[in-house]
Scaffold this motif. Structure first.
Motif, short mmCIF file in Angstrom:
data_model
loop_
_atom_site.label_atom_id
_atom_site.label_comp_id
_atom_site.label_asym_id
_atom_site.label_seq_id
_atom_site.Cartn_x
_atom_site.Cartn_y
_atom_site.Cartn_z
N TYR A 177 -5.65 0.61 11.78
CA TYR A 177 -6.23 1.19 10.58
C TYR A 177 -7.67 1.62 10.84
CZ TYR A 177 -2.18 -0.93 8.36
OH TYR A 177 -0.89 -1.28 8.02
N ARG A 178 -8.15 2.52 10.01
CA ARG A 178 -9.52 3.00 10.09
C ARG A 178 -10.10 3.02 8.67
NH1 ARG A 178 -9.01 9.63 10.71
NH2 ARG A 178 -7.39 9.88 9.10
N VAL A 179 -11.40 2.78 8.56
CA VAL A 179 -12.07 2.85 7.28
C VAL A 179 -12.31 4.33 6.96
CG1 VAL A 179 -14.14 2.25 5.97
CG2 VAL A 179 -13.19 0.63 7.63
N THR A 180 -11.85 4.77 5.80
CA THR A 180 -11.99 6.18 5.44
C THR A 180 -12.97 6.41 4.30
OG1 THR A 180 -9.99 5.96 4.08
CG2 THR A 180 -9.73 6.88 6.29
N SER A 181 -13.25 5.39 3.49
CA SER A 181 -14.26 5.54 2.44
C SER A 181 -14.74 4.17 2.01
CB SER A 181 -13.71 6.32 1.24
OG SER A 181 -12.63 5.61 0.64
N TYR A 182 -15.98 4.13 1.50
CA TYR A 182 -16.55 2.85 1.09
C TYR A 182 -17.61 3.08 0.03
CZ TYR A 182 -18.87 -1.75 1.56
OH TYR A 182 -19.40 -3.00 1.33
N ASP A 183 -17.42 2.45 -1.11
CA ASP A 183 -18.43 2.33 -2.15
C ASP A 183 -18.55 0.83 -2.44
OD1 ASP A 183 -19.91 2.08 -4.47
OD2 ASP A 183 -18.98 3.78 -5.48
N PRO A 184 -19.62 0.18 -1.97
CA PRO A 184 -19.71 -1.28 -2.11
C PRO A 184 -19.68 -1.77 -3.54
CG PRO A 184 -21.81 -0.35 -1.39
CD PRO A 184 -20.80 0.76 -1.31
N ASN A 185 -19.84 -0.89 -4.50
CA ASN A 185 -19.76 -1.28 -5.90
C ASN A 185 -18.36 -1.13 -6.47
OD1 ASN A 185 -22.58 -1.85 -6.26
ND2 ASN A 185 -22.93 0.37 -6.20
N LYS A 186 -17.46 -0.46 -5.69
CA LYS A 186 -16.14 -0.18 -6.25
C LYS A 186 -15.00 -0.50 -5.30
CE LYS A 186 -17.75 3.52 -9.35
NZ LYS A 186 -17.62 4.96 -9.70
N ILE A 187 -14.94 0.19 -4.14
CA ILE A 187 -13.73 0.10 -3.34
C ILE A 187 -14.00 0.41 -1.87
CG2 ILE A 187 -13.04 2.52 -3.64
CD1 ILE A 187 -10.14 1.45 -4.04
N LEU A 188 -13.19 -0.20 -1.01
CA LEU A 188 -13.13 0.09 0.42
C LEU A 188 -11.72 0.55 0.72
CD1 LEU A 188 -14.23 -0.13 3.39
CD2 LEU A 188 -13.53 -2.52 3.34
N ARG A 189 -11.58 1.70 1.40
CA ARG A 189 -10.26 2.27 1.66
C ARG A 189 -10.00 2.33 3.16
NH1 ARG A 189 -5.03 3.49 -0.11
NH2 ARG A 189 -4.19 4.95 1.44
N LEU A 190 -8.81 1.83 3.57
CA LEU A 190 -8.35 1.93 4.95
C LEU A 190 -7.06 2.73 4.99
CD1 LEU A 190 -10.31 -0.59 5.13
CD2 LEU A 190 -8.77 -1.46 6.89
N ASP A 191 -6.97 3.63 5.96
CA ASP A 191 -5.75 4.38 6.21
C ASP A 191 -5.33 4.17 7.66
OD1 ASP A 191 -5.36 5.71 3.63
OD2 ASP A 191 -7.19 6.81 4.13
N ARG A 192 -4.16 4.68 8.01
CA ARG A 192 -3.68 4.53 9.37
C ARG A 192 -4.57 5.28 10.36
NH1 ARG A 192 1.07 1.98 9.95
NH2 ARG A 192 2.45 1.84 8.14
N ASN A 193 -4.76 4.69 11.52
CA ASN A 193 -5.47 5.33 12.62
C ASN A 193 -4.47 6.24 13.34
OD1 ASN A 193 -6.68 6.04 15.05
ND2 ASN A 193 -6.95 3.94 15.78
N PRO A 194 -4.66 7.57 13.30
CA PRO A 194 -3.66 8.48 13.88
C PRO A 194 -3.56 8.38 15.40
CG PRO A 194 -5.63 9.69 13.23
CD PRO A 194 -5.79 8.30 12.70
N GLY B 15 -1.62 1.98 3.87
CA GLY B 15 -3.04 1.93 3.56
C GLY B 15 -3.43 0.60 2.95
N ILE B 16 -4.73 0.34 2.90
CA ILE B 16 -5.27 -0.88 2.30
C ILE B 16 -6.42 -0.50 1.39
CG2 ILE B 16 -6.35 -3.12 2.74
CD1 ILE B 16 -5.07 -3.08 5.53
N ASP B 17 -6.33 -0.87 0.12
CA ASP B 17 -7.40 -0.66 -0.85
C ASP B 17 -8.02 -2.00 -1.20
OD1 ASP B 17 -7.03 2.04 -0.92
OD2 ASP B 17 -6.03 2.09 -2.87
N TYR B 18 -9.35 -2.10 -1.09
CA TYR B 18 -10.08 -3.33 -1.37
C TYR B 18 -11.00 -3.05 -2.54
CZ TYR B 18 -11.78 -7.87 0.50
OH TYR B 18 -12.08 -9.20 0.71
N SER B 19 -10.66 -3.57 -3.72
CA SER B 19 -11.42 -3.30 -4.94
C SER B 19 -12.44 -4.40 -5.20
CB SER B 19 -10.48 -3.17 -6.15
OG SER B 19 -9.57 -2.10 -5.96
N PHE B 20 -13.60 -4.02 -5.72
CA PHE B 20 -14.69 -4.96 -5.98
C PHE B 20 -15.06 -4.94 -7.46
CE2 PHE B 20 -15.61 -2.94 -1.74
CZ PHE B 20 -15.02 -3.95 -0.99
N GLY B 21 -15.67 -6.05 -7.90
CA GLY B 21 -16.18 -6.13 -9.26
C GLY B 21 -15.26 -6.87 -10.22
#
Length: 582
Positions: free
Chosen positions: A237-254, A271-277
């Motif tokens: 997996y690779r990290v594709t987006s990150y907002d430390p106040n909301k969410i961290l998104r991981l998708d497959r590493n091609p 994929g993996i979604d990590y929600s915060f708050g």
């Protein structure tokens, strides 16, 4: 917060009795009815048919707050370290399997585990061919060399405790910006080899190379904390987006392909979604109902009853070397006085802390720094009623408040103001409130300062914040006494004015350090002799009392109804890439 209310408004004896009964009921039922998932054996090299049947979906994780920086060589929080196991790789790793074999080191980016040469001072690794980072860039020996230099240049929290045996590491620790490791690390690109030269043997060097801070990053990675910007890795997996106040998104590493499923298997979720708050109380309900699949924060004790009675199929009680402890700053009043530190140890009602965590089914009083799930455990109890450093007991039985008050008076610190720092989670806040009242009862003017769980640990570590006393939980990076003794109290792990100073008390005893160093480096010792050195260091540290051990604890993990193939290892806990979503 019902537990907190009762504890504050009833007498100590009545509160403890009431919650002991409740804790036995809740935690006992939970432990008896929940699957001990860590003991199950799960295949890690699935057939194509198994992959096809269970591949897909998005794994949904939730936490009250984010885990801070995305930098895998700096971040030291369980929230992200376990996640990084499916994003990054090191030269070695821990076998990705459940049960005891999950504690074994295997080759990862290296083709094989090398045989130590030169009396344990030289290790030669051969890099696997045809591995690419998630940006498509080929992995080379230059990336390996640069990654180890970066550990020191960015001030990784474990640079001193884990990697100081590398020749030249002392100079790197003293002058990070100029770190070259020219005497300790070299590569041969044509042969794909990397050679480590150690200044002294390190019996746990392969385990330390398997830890997250030693993952291999592109050589172009800047020599500073990259904060919220993801760094390419080699995992599935690779990290594709990150907002430390909301969410961290991981998708497959091609660019990922399986080179050894025991080291880094392919992932089932897309994929993996990590929600915060989401506060811990709300997170429990959300996971119970299937809105999320797993929660990072500790389950509040007032929710354990329902898990043990209504959600047993979704609840897992798993053993893990972990504890709560109270670090006391040995360089600031009042805890620069040994009698003040000993007073806290005597006054601590560890039974109450067990209850506040959830009961004796999932926690036990801890007398020393070594939990019972380690190969070497604490074997004496200095700070319990009727015991002393010169006449320890076999186990903890009860606090000794009169002894504690006498020590506070003798230390000359009675009446001083003390601020206790904790995280603001339900359990930490409840424990912290109890501890504040305890400090007041033995003669201090005490206040409680709860901080966001995303910043509390870094705040505690930085000596510039003048933290006098704190409450913190701690888990093993790998099953060894060094993870608790040397990591938390080793001289090399105190870095003034740094957020990466895991020796929170600022403690350094050269004699004790020499004993720990021998346990780590003397390859002539038998396993029993090494264990005896760790026990000796533990006893000597407890005499100095820079820390008050509180409890050892098991993990209580709740998962959603749709999460199957619960895959738990003692090192990585729930291994996210191997769960099925149905």
């Amino acid at each position: 917060m019902r537990a907190l209310s009762m504890l504050r408004h009833q007498g100590v004896r009545r509160s403890v009795s009431s919650f002991l009964l409740a804790g036995l009921t809740m935690a006992g039922g939970l432990a008896a009815s929940s699957p001990l998932s860590a003991t199950a054996q799960t295949a890690v090299d699935p057939t194509p048919e198994t992959l096809a049947a269970h591949r897909g979906g998005t794994l949904r994780l939730v936490a009250a707050a984010s885990g801070g920086t995305l930098d895998p060589q700096i971040n030291y929080t369980a929230k992200y370290i376990n996640l990084y196991a499916v994003v990054y790789d090191g030269l070695t790793t821990f076998r990705k399997t459940t049960g005891p074999r999950g504690n074994e080191v295997v080759a990862d980016l290296a083709e094989t585990l090398p045989t130590p040469q030169d009396g344990g001072r030289t290790y030669v690794f051969t890099l696997r061919p045809d591995i690419r980072f998630s940006n498509g860039q080929p992995l080379t020996t230059a990336d390996v060399v640069a990654s180890f230099r970066r550990i020191f240049r960015v001030g990784s929290p474990t640079a001193g405790s884990f990697y100081s045996a590398i020749a030249g590491a002392d100079a790197c620790l003293n002058h990070p910006a100029d770190c070259s490791l020219k005497d300790g690390l070299s590569d041969d690109p044509a042969r794909r080899t990397i050679t480590f030269h150690l200044a002294q043997p390190d019996t746990e060097f392969l385990q330390k190379l398997a830890f997250t801070h030693a993952v291999i990053l592109p050589a172009s990675t800047p020599d500073h904390d990259i904060g919220n910007e993801p760094i390419p890795g080699t995992g599935p997996y690779r990290v594709t987006s990150y907002d430390p106040n909301k969410i961290l998104r991981l998708d497959r590493n091609p660019y990922f392909h399986v080179w050894d499923a025991q080291a880094q298997p392919d992932g089932y979720p897309d994929g993996i979604d990590y929600s915060f708050g989401i506060p811990d109380e709300a997170a429990v309900t959300a996971v119970e109902n299937g809105q999320y699949d797993w929660m990072a924060d500790t389950v509040p004790m007032d929710r354990l009853g329902e898990l043990g009675s209504r959600f047993t199929a979704q609840t897992h009680v798993t053993p893990h070397p972990a504890m709560y402890f109270i670090p006391m700053n040995v360089n600031l009043p009042p805890f620069n006085q040994i009698k003040a530190r000993q007073a806290v140890n005597y006054a601590l009602n560890r039974k109450a802390m067990v209850i506040l965590y959830g009961g004796p089914g999932i926690a036990r009083p801890l007398c020393g720094m070594l939990p019972s799930s380690l190969p070497v455990t604490s074997d004496q109890c200095f700070y319990t009623r009727g015991a002393s450093p010169s006449a320890p007991a076999a186990r903890w039985t009860a606090p000794d408040l009169e002894k504690a008050r006498a020590l506070v008076r003798e230390s000359g610190t009675a009446g001083q103001h003390v601020t206790l720092v904790t995280a603001n989670t339900s359990i930490d806040y409840a424990m912290g409130t109890w501890l504040r009242d305890m400090l007041q009862s033995i003669g201090y003017e005490a206040t409680l300062r709860p901080l966001s769980s995303s910043m509390a640990f870094n705040y505690m570590q930085n000596s510039g914040n003048h933290v006098q006393i704190a409450l913190k939980d701690w888990s093993a990076d790998y099953p060894s006494p060094s993870n608790f003794l040397d990591d938390l109290l080793g001289c090399e792990n105190f870095h003034p004015n740094s957020d990466s100073s895991i020796n929170i008390p600022g403690f350094c005893d050269k004699h004790i350090q020499a004993i720990m160093d021998r346990a780590k480096t003397d390859v002539s010792l038998t396993p029993q002799q090494t264990d005896d050195l760790w026990r000796q260091a533990n006893r000597m540290l407890m005499e100095q009392a820079p820390i008050a051990p509180v409890i050892e604890k098991d993990d209580v993990i709740i998962t959603s109804p749709r999460l199957k193939n619960f895959f738990y290892t003692q090192v990585n806990k729930l291994f996210f890439s191997q769960v099925w979503l149905h």
